[in-house]
Write an enzyme that holds these catalytic residues in place. Structure first.
Site, PDB file in Angstrom:
ATOM      1  N   ASP A  93     102.944  56.546  59.348  1.00 61.70           N
ATOM      2  CA  ASP A  93     103.969  57.546  59.066  1.00 61.70           C
ATOM      3  C   ASP A  93     103.956  57.961  57.595  1.00 61.70           C
ATOM      4  O   ASP A  93     104.667  58.893  57.213  1.00 61.70           O
ATOM      5  CB  ASP A  93     105.357  57.004  59.429  1.00 61.70           C
ATOM      6  CG  ASP A  93     105.601  57.000  60.928  1.00 61.70           C
ATOM      7  OD1 ASP A  93     104.844  57.658  61.657  1.00 61.70           O
ATOM      8  OD2 ASP A  93     106.556  56.322  61.374  1.00 61.70           O
TER       9      ASP A  93
ATOM     10  N   ASP B 141     104.610  56.972  71.452  1.00 66.91           N
ATOM     11  CA  ASP B 141     105.176  56.237  70.322  1.00 66.91           C
ATOM     12  C   ASP B 141     105.831  54.930  70.780  1.00 66.91           C
ATOM     13  O   ASP B 141     106.074  54.723  71.978  1.00 66.91           O
ATOM     14  CB  ASP B 141     106.194  57.120  69.595  1.00 66.91           C
ATOM     15  CG  ASP B 141     106.252  56.842  68.096  1.00 66.91           C
ATOM     16  OD1 ASP B 141     105.816  55.753  67.661  1.00 66.91           O
ATOM     17  OD2 ASP B 141     106.736  57.711  67.352  1.00 66.91           O
TER      18      ASP B 141
END
Length: 706
Positions: free
Chosen positions: A509, A442
């Protein structure tokens, strides 16, 4: 003239770059034409003629647009520092170009400016091209490089620009602009790829998925980039692309060189889908290409930071029962990490949460027949971390003050060898501690004021991007069985540079299925669907609060790399069995869905989307009719499917666990055309009529050649 062929993969599709034959002592070659890229219906391609644009724009040749090379020499003399020389080079070709079956290399130099330039063009599988410039300093004085861009020509009918806006949880939203005299410029200064994706398409007005002459240009790079489309009263329009360099990022001493990122170029006479398919074909030849993506359960939306072995054991049991193949432990497993305010940079397992380390959980997951994955954010550091307290100089910053916090974190300077080695050793230790099959990598903030304290605060995004690639490459070599996912606040690092190193992108997301329909639709423009993580969310979206049926959520996910983002402990037994049916269907069809040619249909009704996959030999197709919202009429829509065998006959049937539901009229349970068999020509020209359906529903159609 040199005509540079693309790789046609044995089909009719080709991309061609035609260059004026350069001669030793002559100017750089001019681009005379780019022939249409992949046309899957045997259409061939029309050459874009009457173009005369260098792959590098030079002010010295009488061009008054932004030069392809900007920079100047810096010299220390008796009178002090002198700057501003060698700012307007004119390169002359040194020798005959070096040409192979799939590459062309042209070397040029300017003896006055004491600069050398090498331009390399390569064919890519599927028909696209990639081009890069390499600049070399042949002089004794330093050369401060400000920018180096590759330019491609447009013809006079290509006057509409399509690029993407984007933000967190709404990546890649298309937007159009009309081309006029002057410059249209997009600068991507996020320090990472960004939610927009650095890609531009320029075509004839109104171009869509299957109509219009279109040129697509994009840098294959994960750092700062720039795209420009410009023209003036004297010079035809063209597209330029390259890395966006910050002040002083690249200073070439004698003998040093700088290469642009690969600039990927794809042309089409038949809209955007051939461009998409050309790029997918190349991606499916990459060594890291995922040939069969497993079904994932990521536990983030189920447990967030609340790690507990018993909870995860329960989730694992339920996941294995419904057919999940990989469980991923997300953020929260390492030192101090009870929320998002601490711990980044301290990459060791927190004994307060995992007193025996991660091995018991990894072993349990493996005994259930699943793989085990783990989340990292290696390029970041929290002020509340041991790493920051011990080494505040490891933070990227332009001066003595730290940049503004984003998500309570700062950026770790991987250009600093000590910081780089700290992360490398820590990650290596964790990956050696137990069997980890998968890493979700990430990157949750932009690079603001990203200077390196190892170099007095000088900008370092260029070197940080190279350090990221280097760290990933070292870990890939050390752990060849680990698969890597690129995630950056969702879809903030999806590009054609990093795709050569990873097997999956976390697309967004946003797991709301309605929003995901558009995000996935446009991400597929440059990335094959098997790379795109698409998860079944909980019934009511965490991000939007909207509630959807399980069938709508699952049918949205099955075309990508299917996963689950849901606390399935809270799911009813009925939902779990239904989810198991969808997983079974995905496993039976993923080999087909992730190897065929993606098609997107142009429809008159904005409330409906349609997309699907056609087999390479046209023997089969799976198509999705997606009713997003209420239509304004009761006429229904016709799905006209391109690229089938025109003379072959096809039988159509509904597929998938969901039963299609129309709002006004009953649907034939055997299929959209009942038992009738129709030709590929009929399906392309007449199509299938689907009545108005209930909002937020998806019908899946299986077409089989008989």
């Amino acid at each position: 003239m040199i005509v540079f062929p693309g790789n046609d993969l044995g089909g009719p599709e080709t991309t061609r770059l035609a260059l004026a034959s350069p001669r030793p002592g002559g100017d750089l070659p001019k681009v005379l034409g780019v022939q249409a890229a992949p046309c899957f219906d045997g259409c061939g391609g029309a050459e874009m003629t009457n173009l005369n644009t260098s792959l590098l724009l030079e002010h010295a040749t009488g061009v008054y647009l932004h030069p392809g090379l900007t920079g100047y020499r810096i010299a220390q003399g008796p009178e002090g520092i002198r700057a501003g020389r060698s700012w307007s080079p004119r390169f002359l070709v040194e020798d005959q170009p070096e040409q192979t079956v799939d590459s062309l290399t042209i070397k040029a130099r300017d003896d006055d400016a004491r600069l050398g330039l090498e331009t390399r063009v390569e064919a890519m599988a599927g028909g696209s091209l990639r081009i890069r410039h390499t600049l070399r300093n042949l002089g004794t004085d330093s050369f401060l490089l400000e920018g180096l861009e590759v330019r491609l020509p447009l013809d006079d009918q290509q006057t509409q620009i399509l690029d993407f806006a984007g933000r967190h949880e709404r990546e890649r939203s298309p937007q159009r602009h009309d081309l006029a005299d002057g410059a249209w410029v997009r600068e991507f200064r996020w320090g990472r790829t960004g939610f927009e994706g650095p890609v531009v398409m320029v075509g004839t007005p109104g171009f869509n998925f299957h109509h219009g002459r279109v040129l697509c240009v994009q840098p294959a790079w994960s750092g700062n980039t720039v795209l420009r489309v410009d023209r003036n009263s004297a010079t035809p329009a063209g597209v330029s692309a390259g890395e966006l360099l910050l002040p002083g990022e690249v200073v070439l001493d004698q003998g040093q060189e700088y290469s642009t990122p690969w600039i990927v170029v794809t042309a089409s006479d038949h809209g955007m889908d051939p461009i998409m398919n050309s790029l997918h074909a190349w991606e499916r030849t990459l060594p890291e290409h995922p040939h069969e993506q497993p079904v994932i359960l990521n536990v983030w939306e189920a447990i967030t930071f609340n790690h507990d072995f018993d909870t995860l054991r329960d989730l694992s049991d339920r996941a294995a029962h419904i057919g999940v193949e990989r469980l991923v432990l997300d953020d929260g497993w390492f030192h101090l990490r009870r929320d998002d305010k601490a711990g980044l940079g301290d990459w060791w397992v927190d004994p307060a949460v995992w007193p025996q380390g991660l091995e018991p959980l990894a072993d349990y997951v493996h005994k259930l027949g699943m793989q085990f994955g783990l989340w990292f954010e290696p390029e970041m550091i929290n002020p509340n971390s041991d790493a920051f307290r011990d080494h505040p100089e490891w933070v990227m910053r332009a001066s003595t003050r730290n940049p503004e916090l984003q998500r309570n974190q700062l950026v770790l300077d991987l250009t600093n060898p000590r910081a780089f080695n700290h992360v490398l050793k820590a990650m290596t230790k964790v990956l050696e501690s137990c069997q980890i099959d998968y890493v979700k990598w990430d990157h949750n903030r932009d690079l603001l004021e990203a200077g390196s304290q190892a170099h007095g605060g000088a900008p370092a995004i260029h070197e940080q991007t190279l350090a990221y690639y280097r760290l990933l490459d070292i870990l890939r070599a050390r752990f060849p069985k680990v698969e890597w996912e690129s995630c950056a606040s969702g879809g903030g690092r999806i590009d054609l540079g990093v795709i050569e190193k990873i097997r999956r992108f976390w697309n967004s997301d946003m797991t709301d299925a309605l929003s995901r329909q558009m995000i996935q639709r446009w991400t597929e423009q440059t990335v094959a669907p098997e790379y795109i993580g698409a998860h079944v969310s909980q019934p009511s979206s965490q991000q939007t609060g909207r509630t959807y049926s399980l069938d709508f959520r699952a049918a949205t996910a099955v075309f990508g790399s299917m996963g689950i983002e849901w606390d399935i402990r809270r799911a009813s037994e009925e939902d779990l069995e239904r989810l198991k049916e969808w997983i079974t269907w995905y496993k039976a069809n993923r080999g087909f869905l992730h190897s065929g040619r993606v098609v997107r249909l142009d429809l008159a009704d904005p409330s409906v989307l349609a997309h699907g996959v056609v087999a390479p030999d046209c023997s089969r197709a799976i198509l999705a009719h997606v009713q997003l919202d209420e239509s304004q009429h009761n006429r229904g829509v016709y799905l006209r499917i391109p690229g089938l065998d025109p003379k072959a006959r096809y039988r159509l049937a509904w597929t998938g666990p969901a039963k299609p539901r129309a709002s006004l009229e009953p649907l034939d349970p055997t299929g959209p055309l009942g038992t009738a068999e129709v030709t590929g020509t009929y399906l392309e020209r007449v199509g299938i009529r689907i009545p108005r359906c209930q909002p937020e529903t998806i019908c899946l159609i299986d077409l089989v050649r008989v």
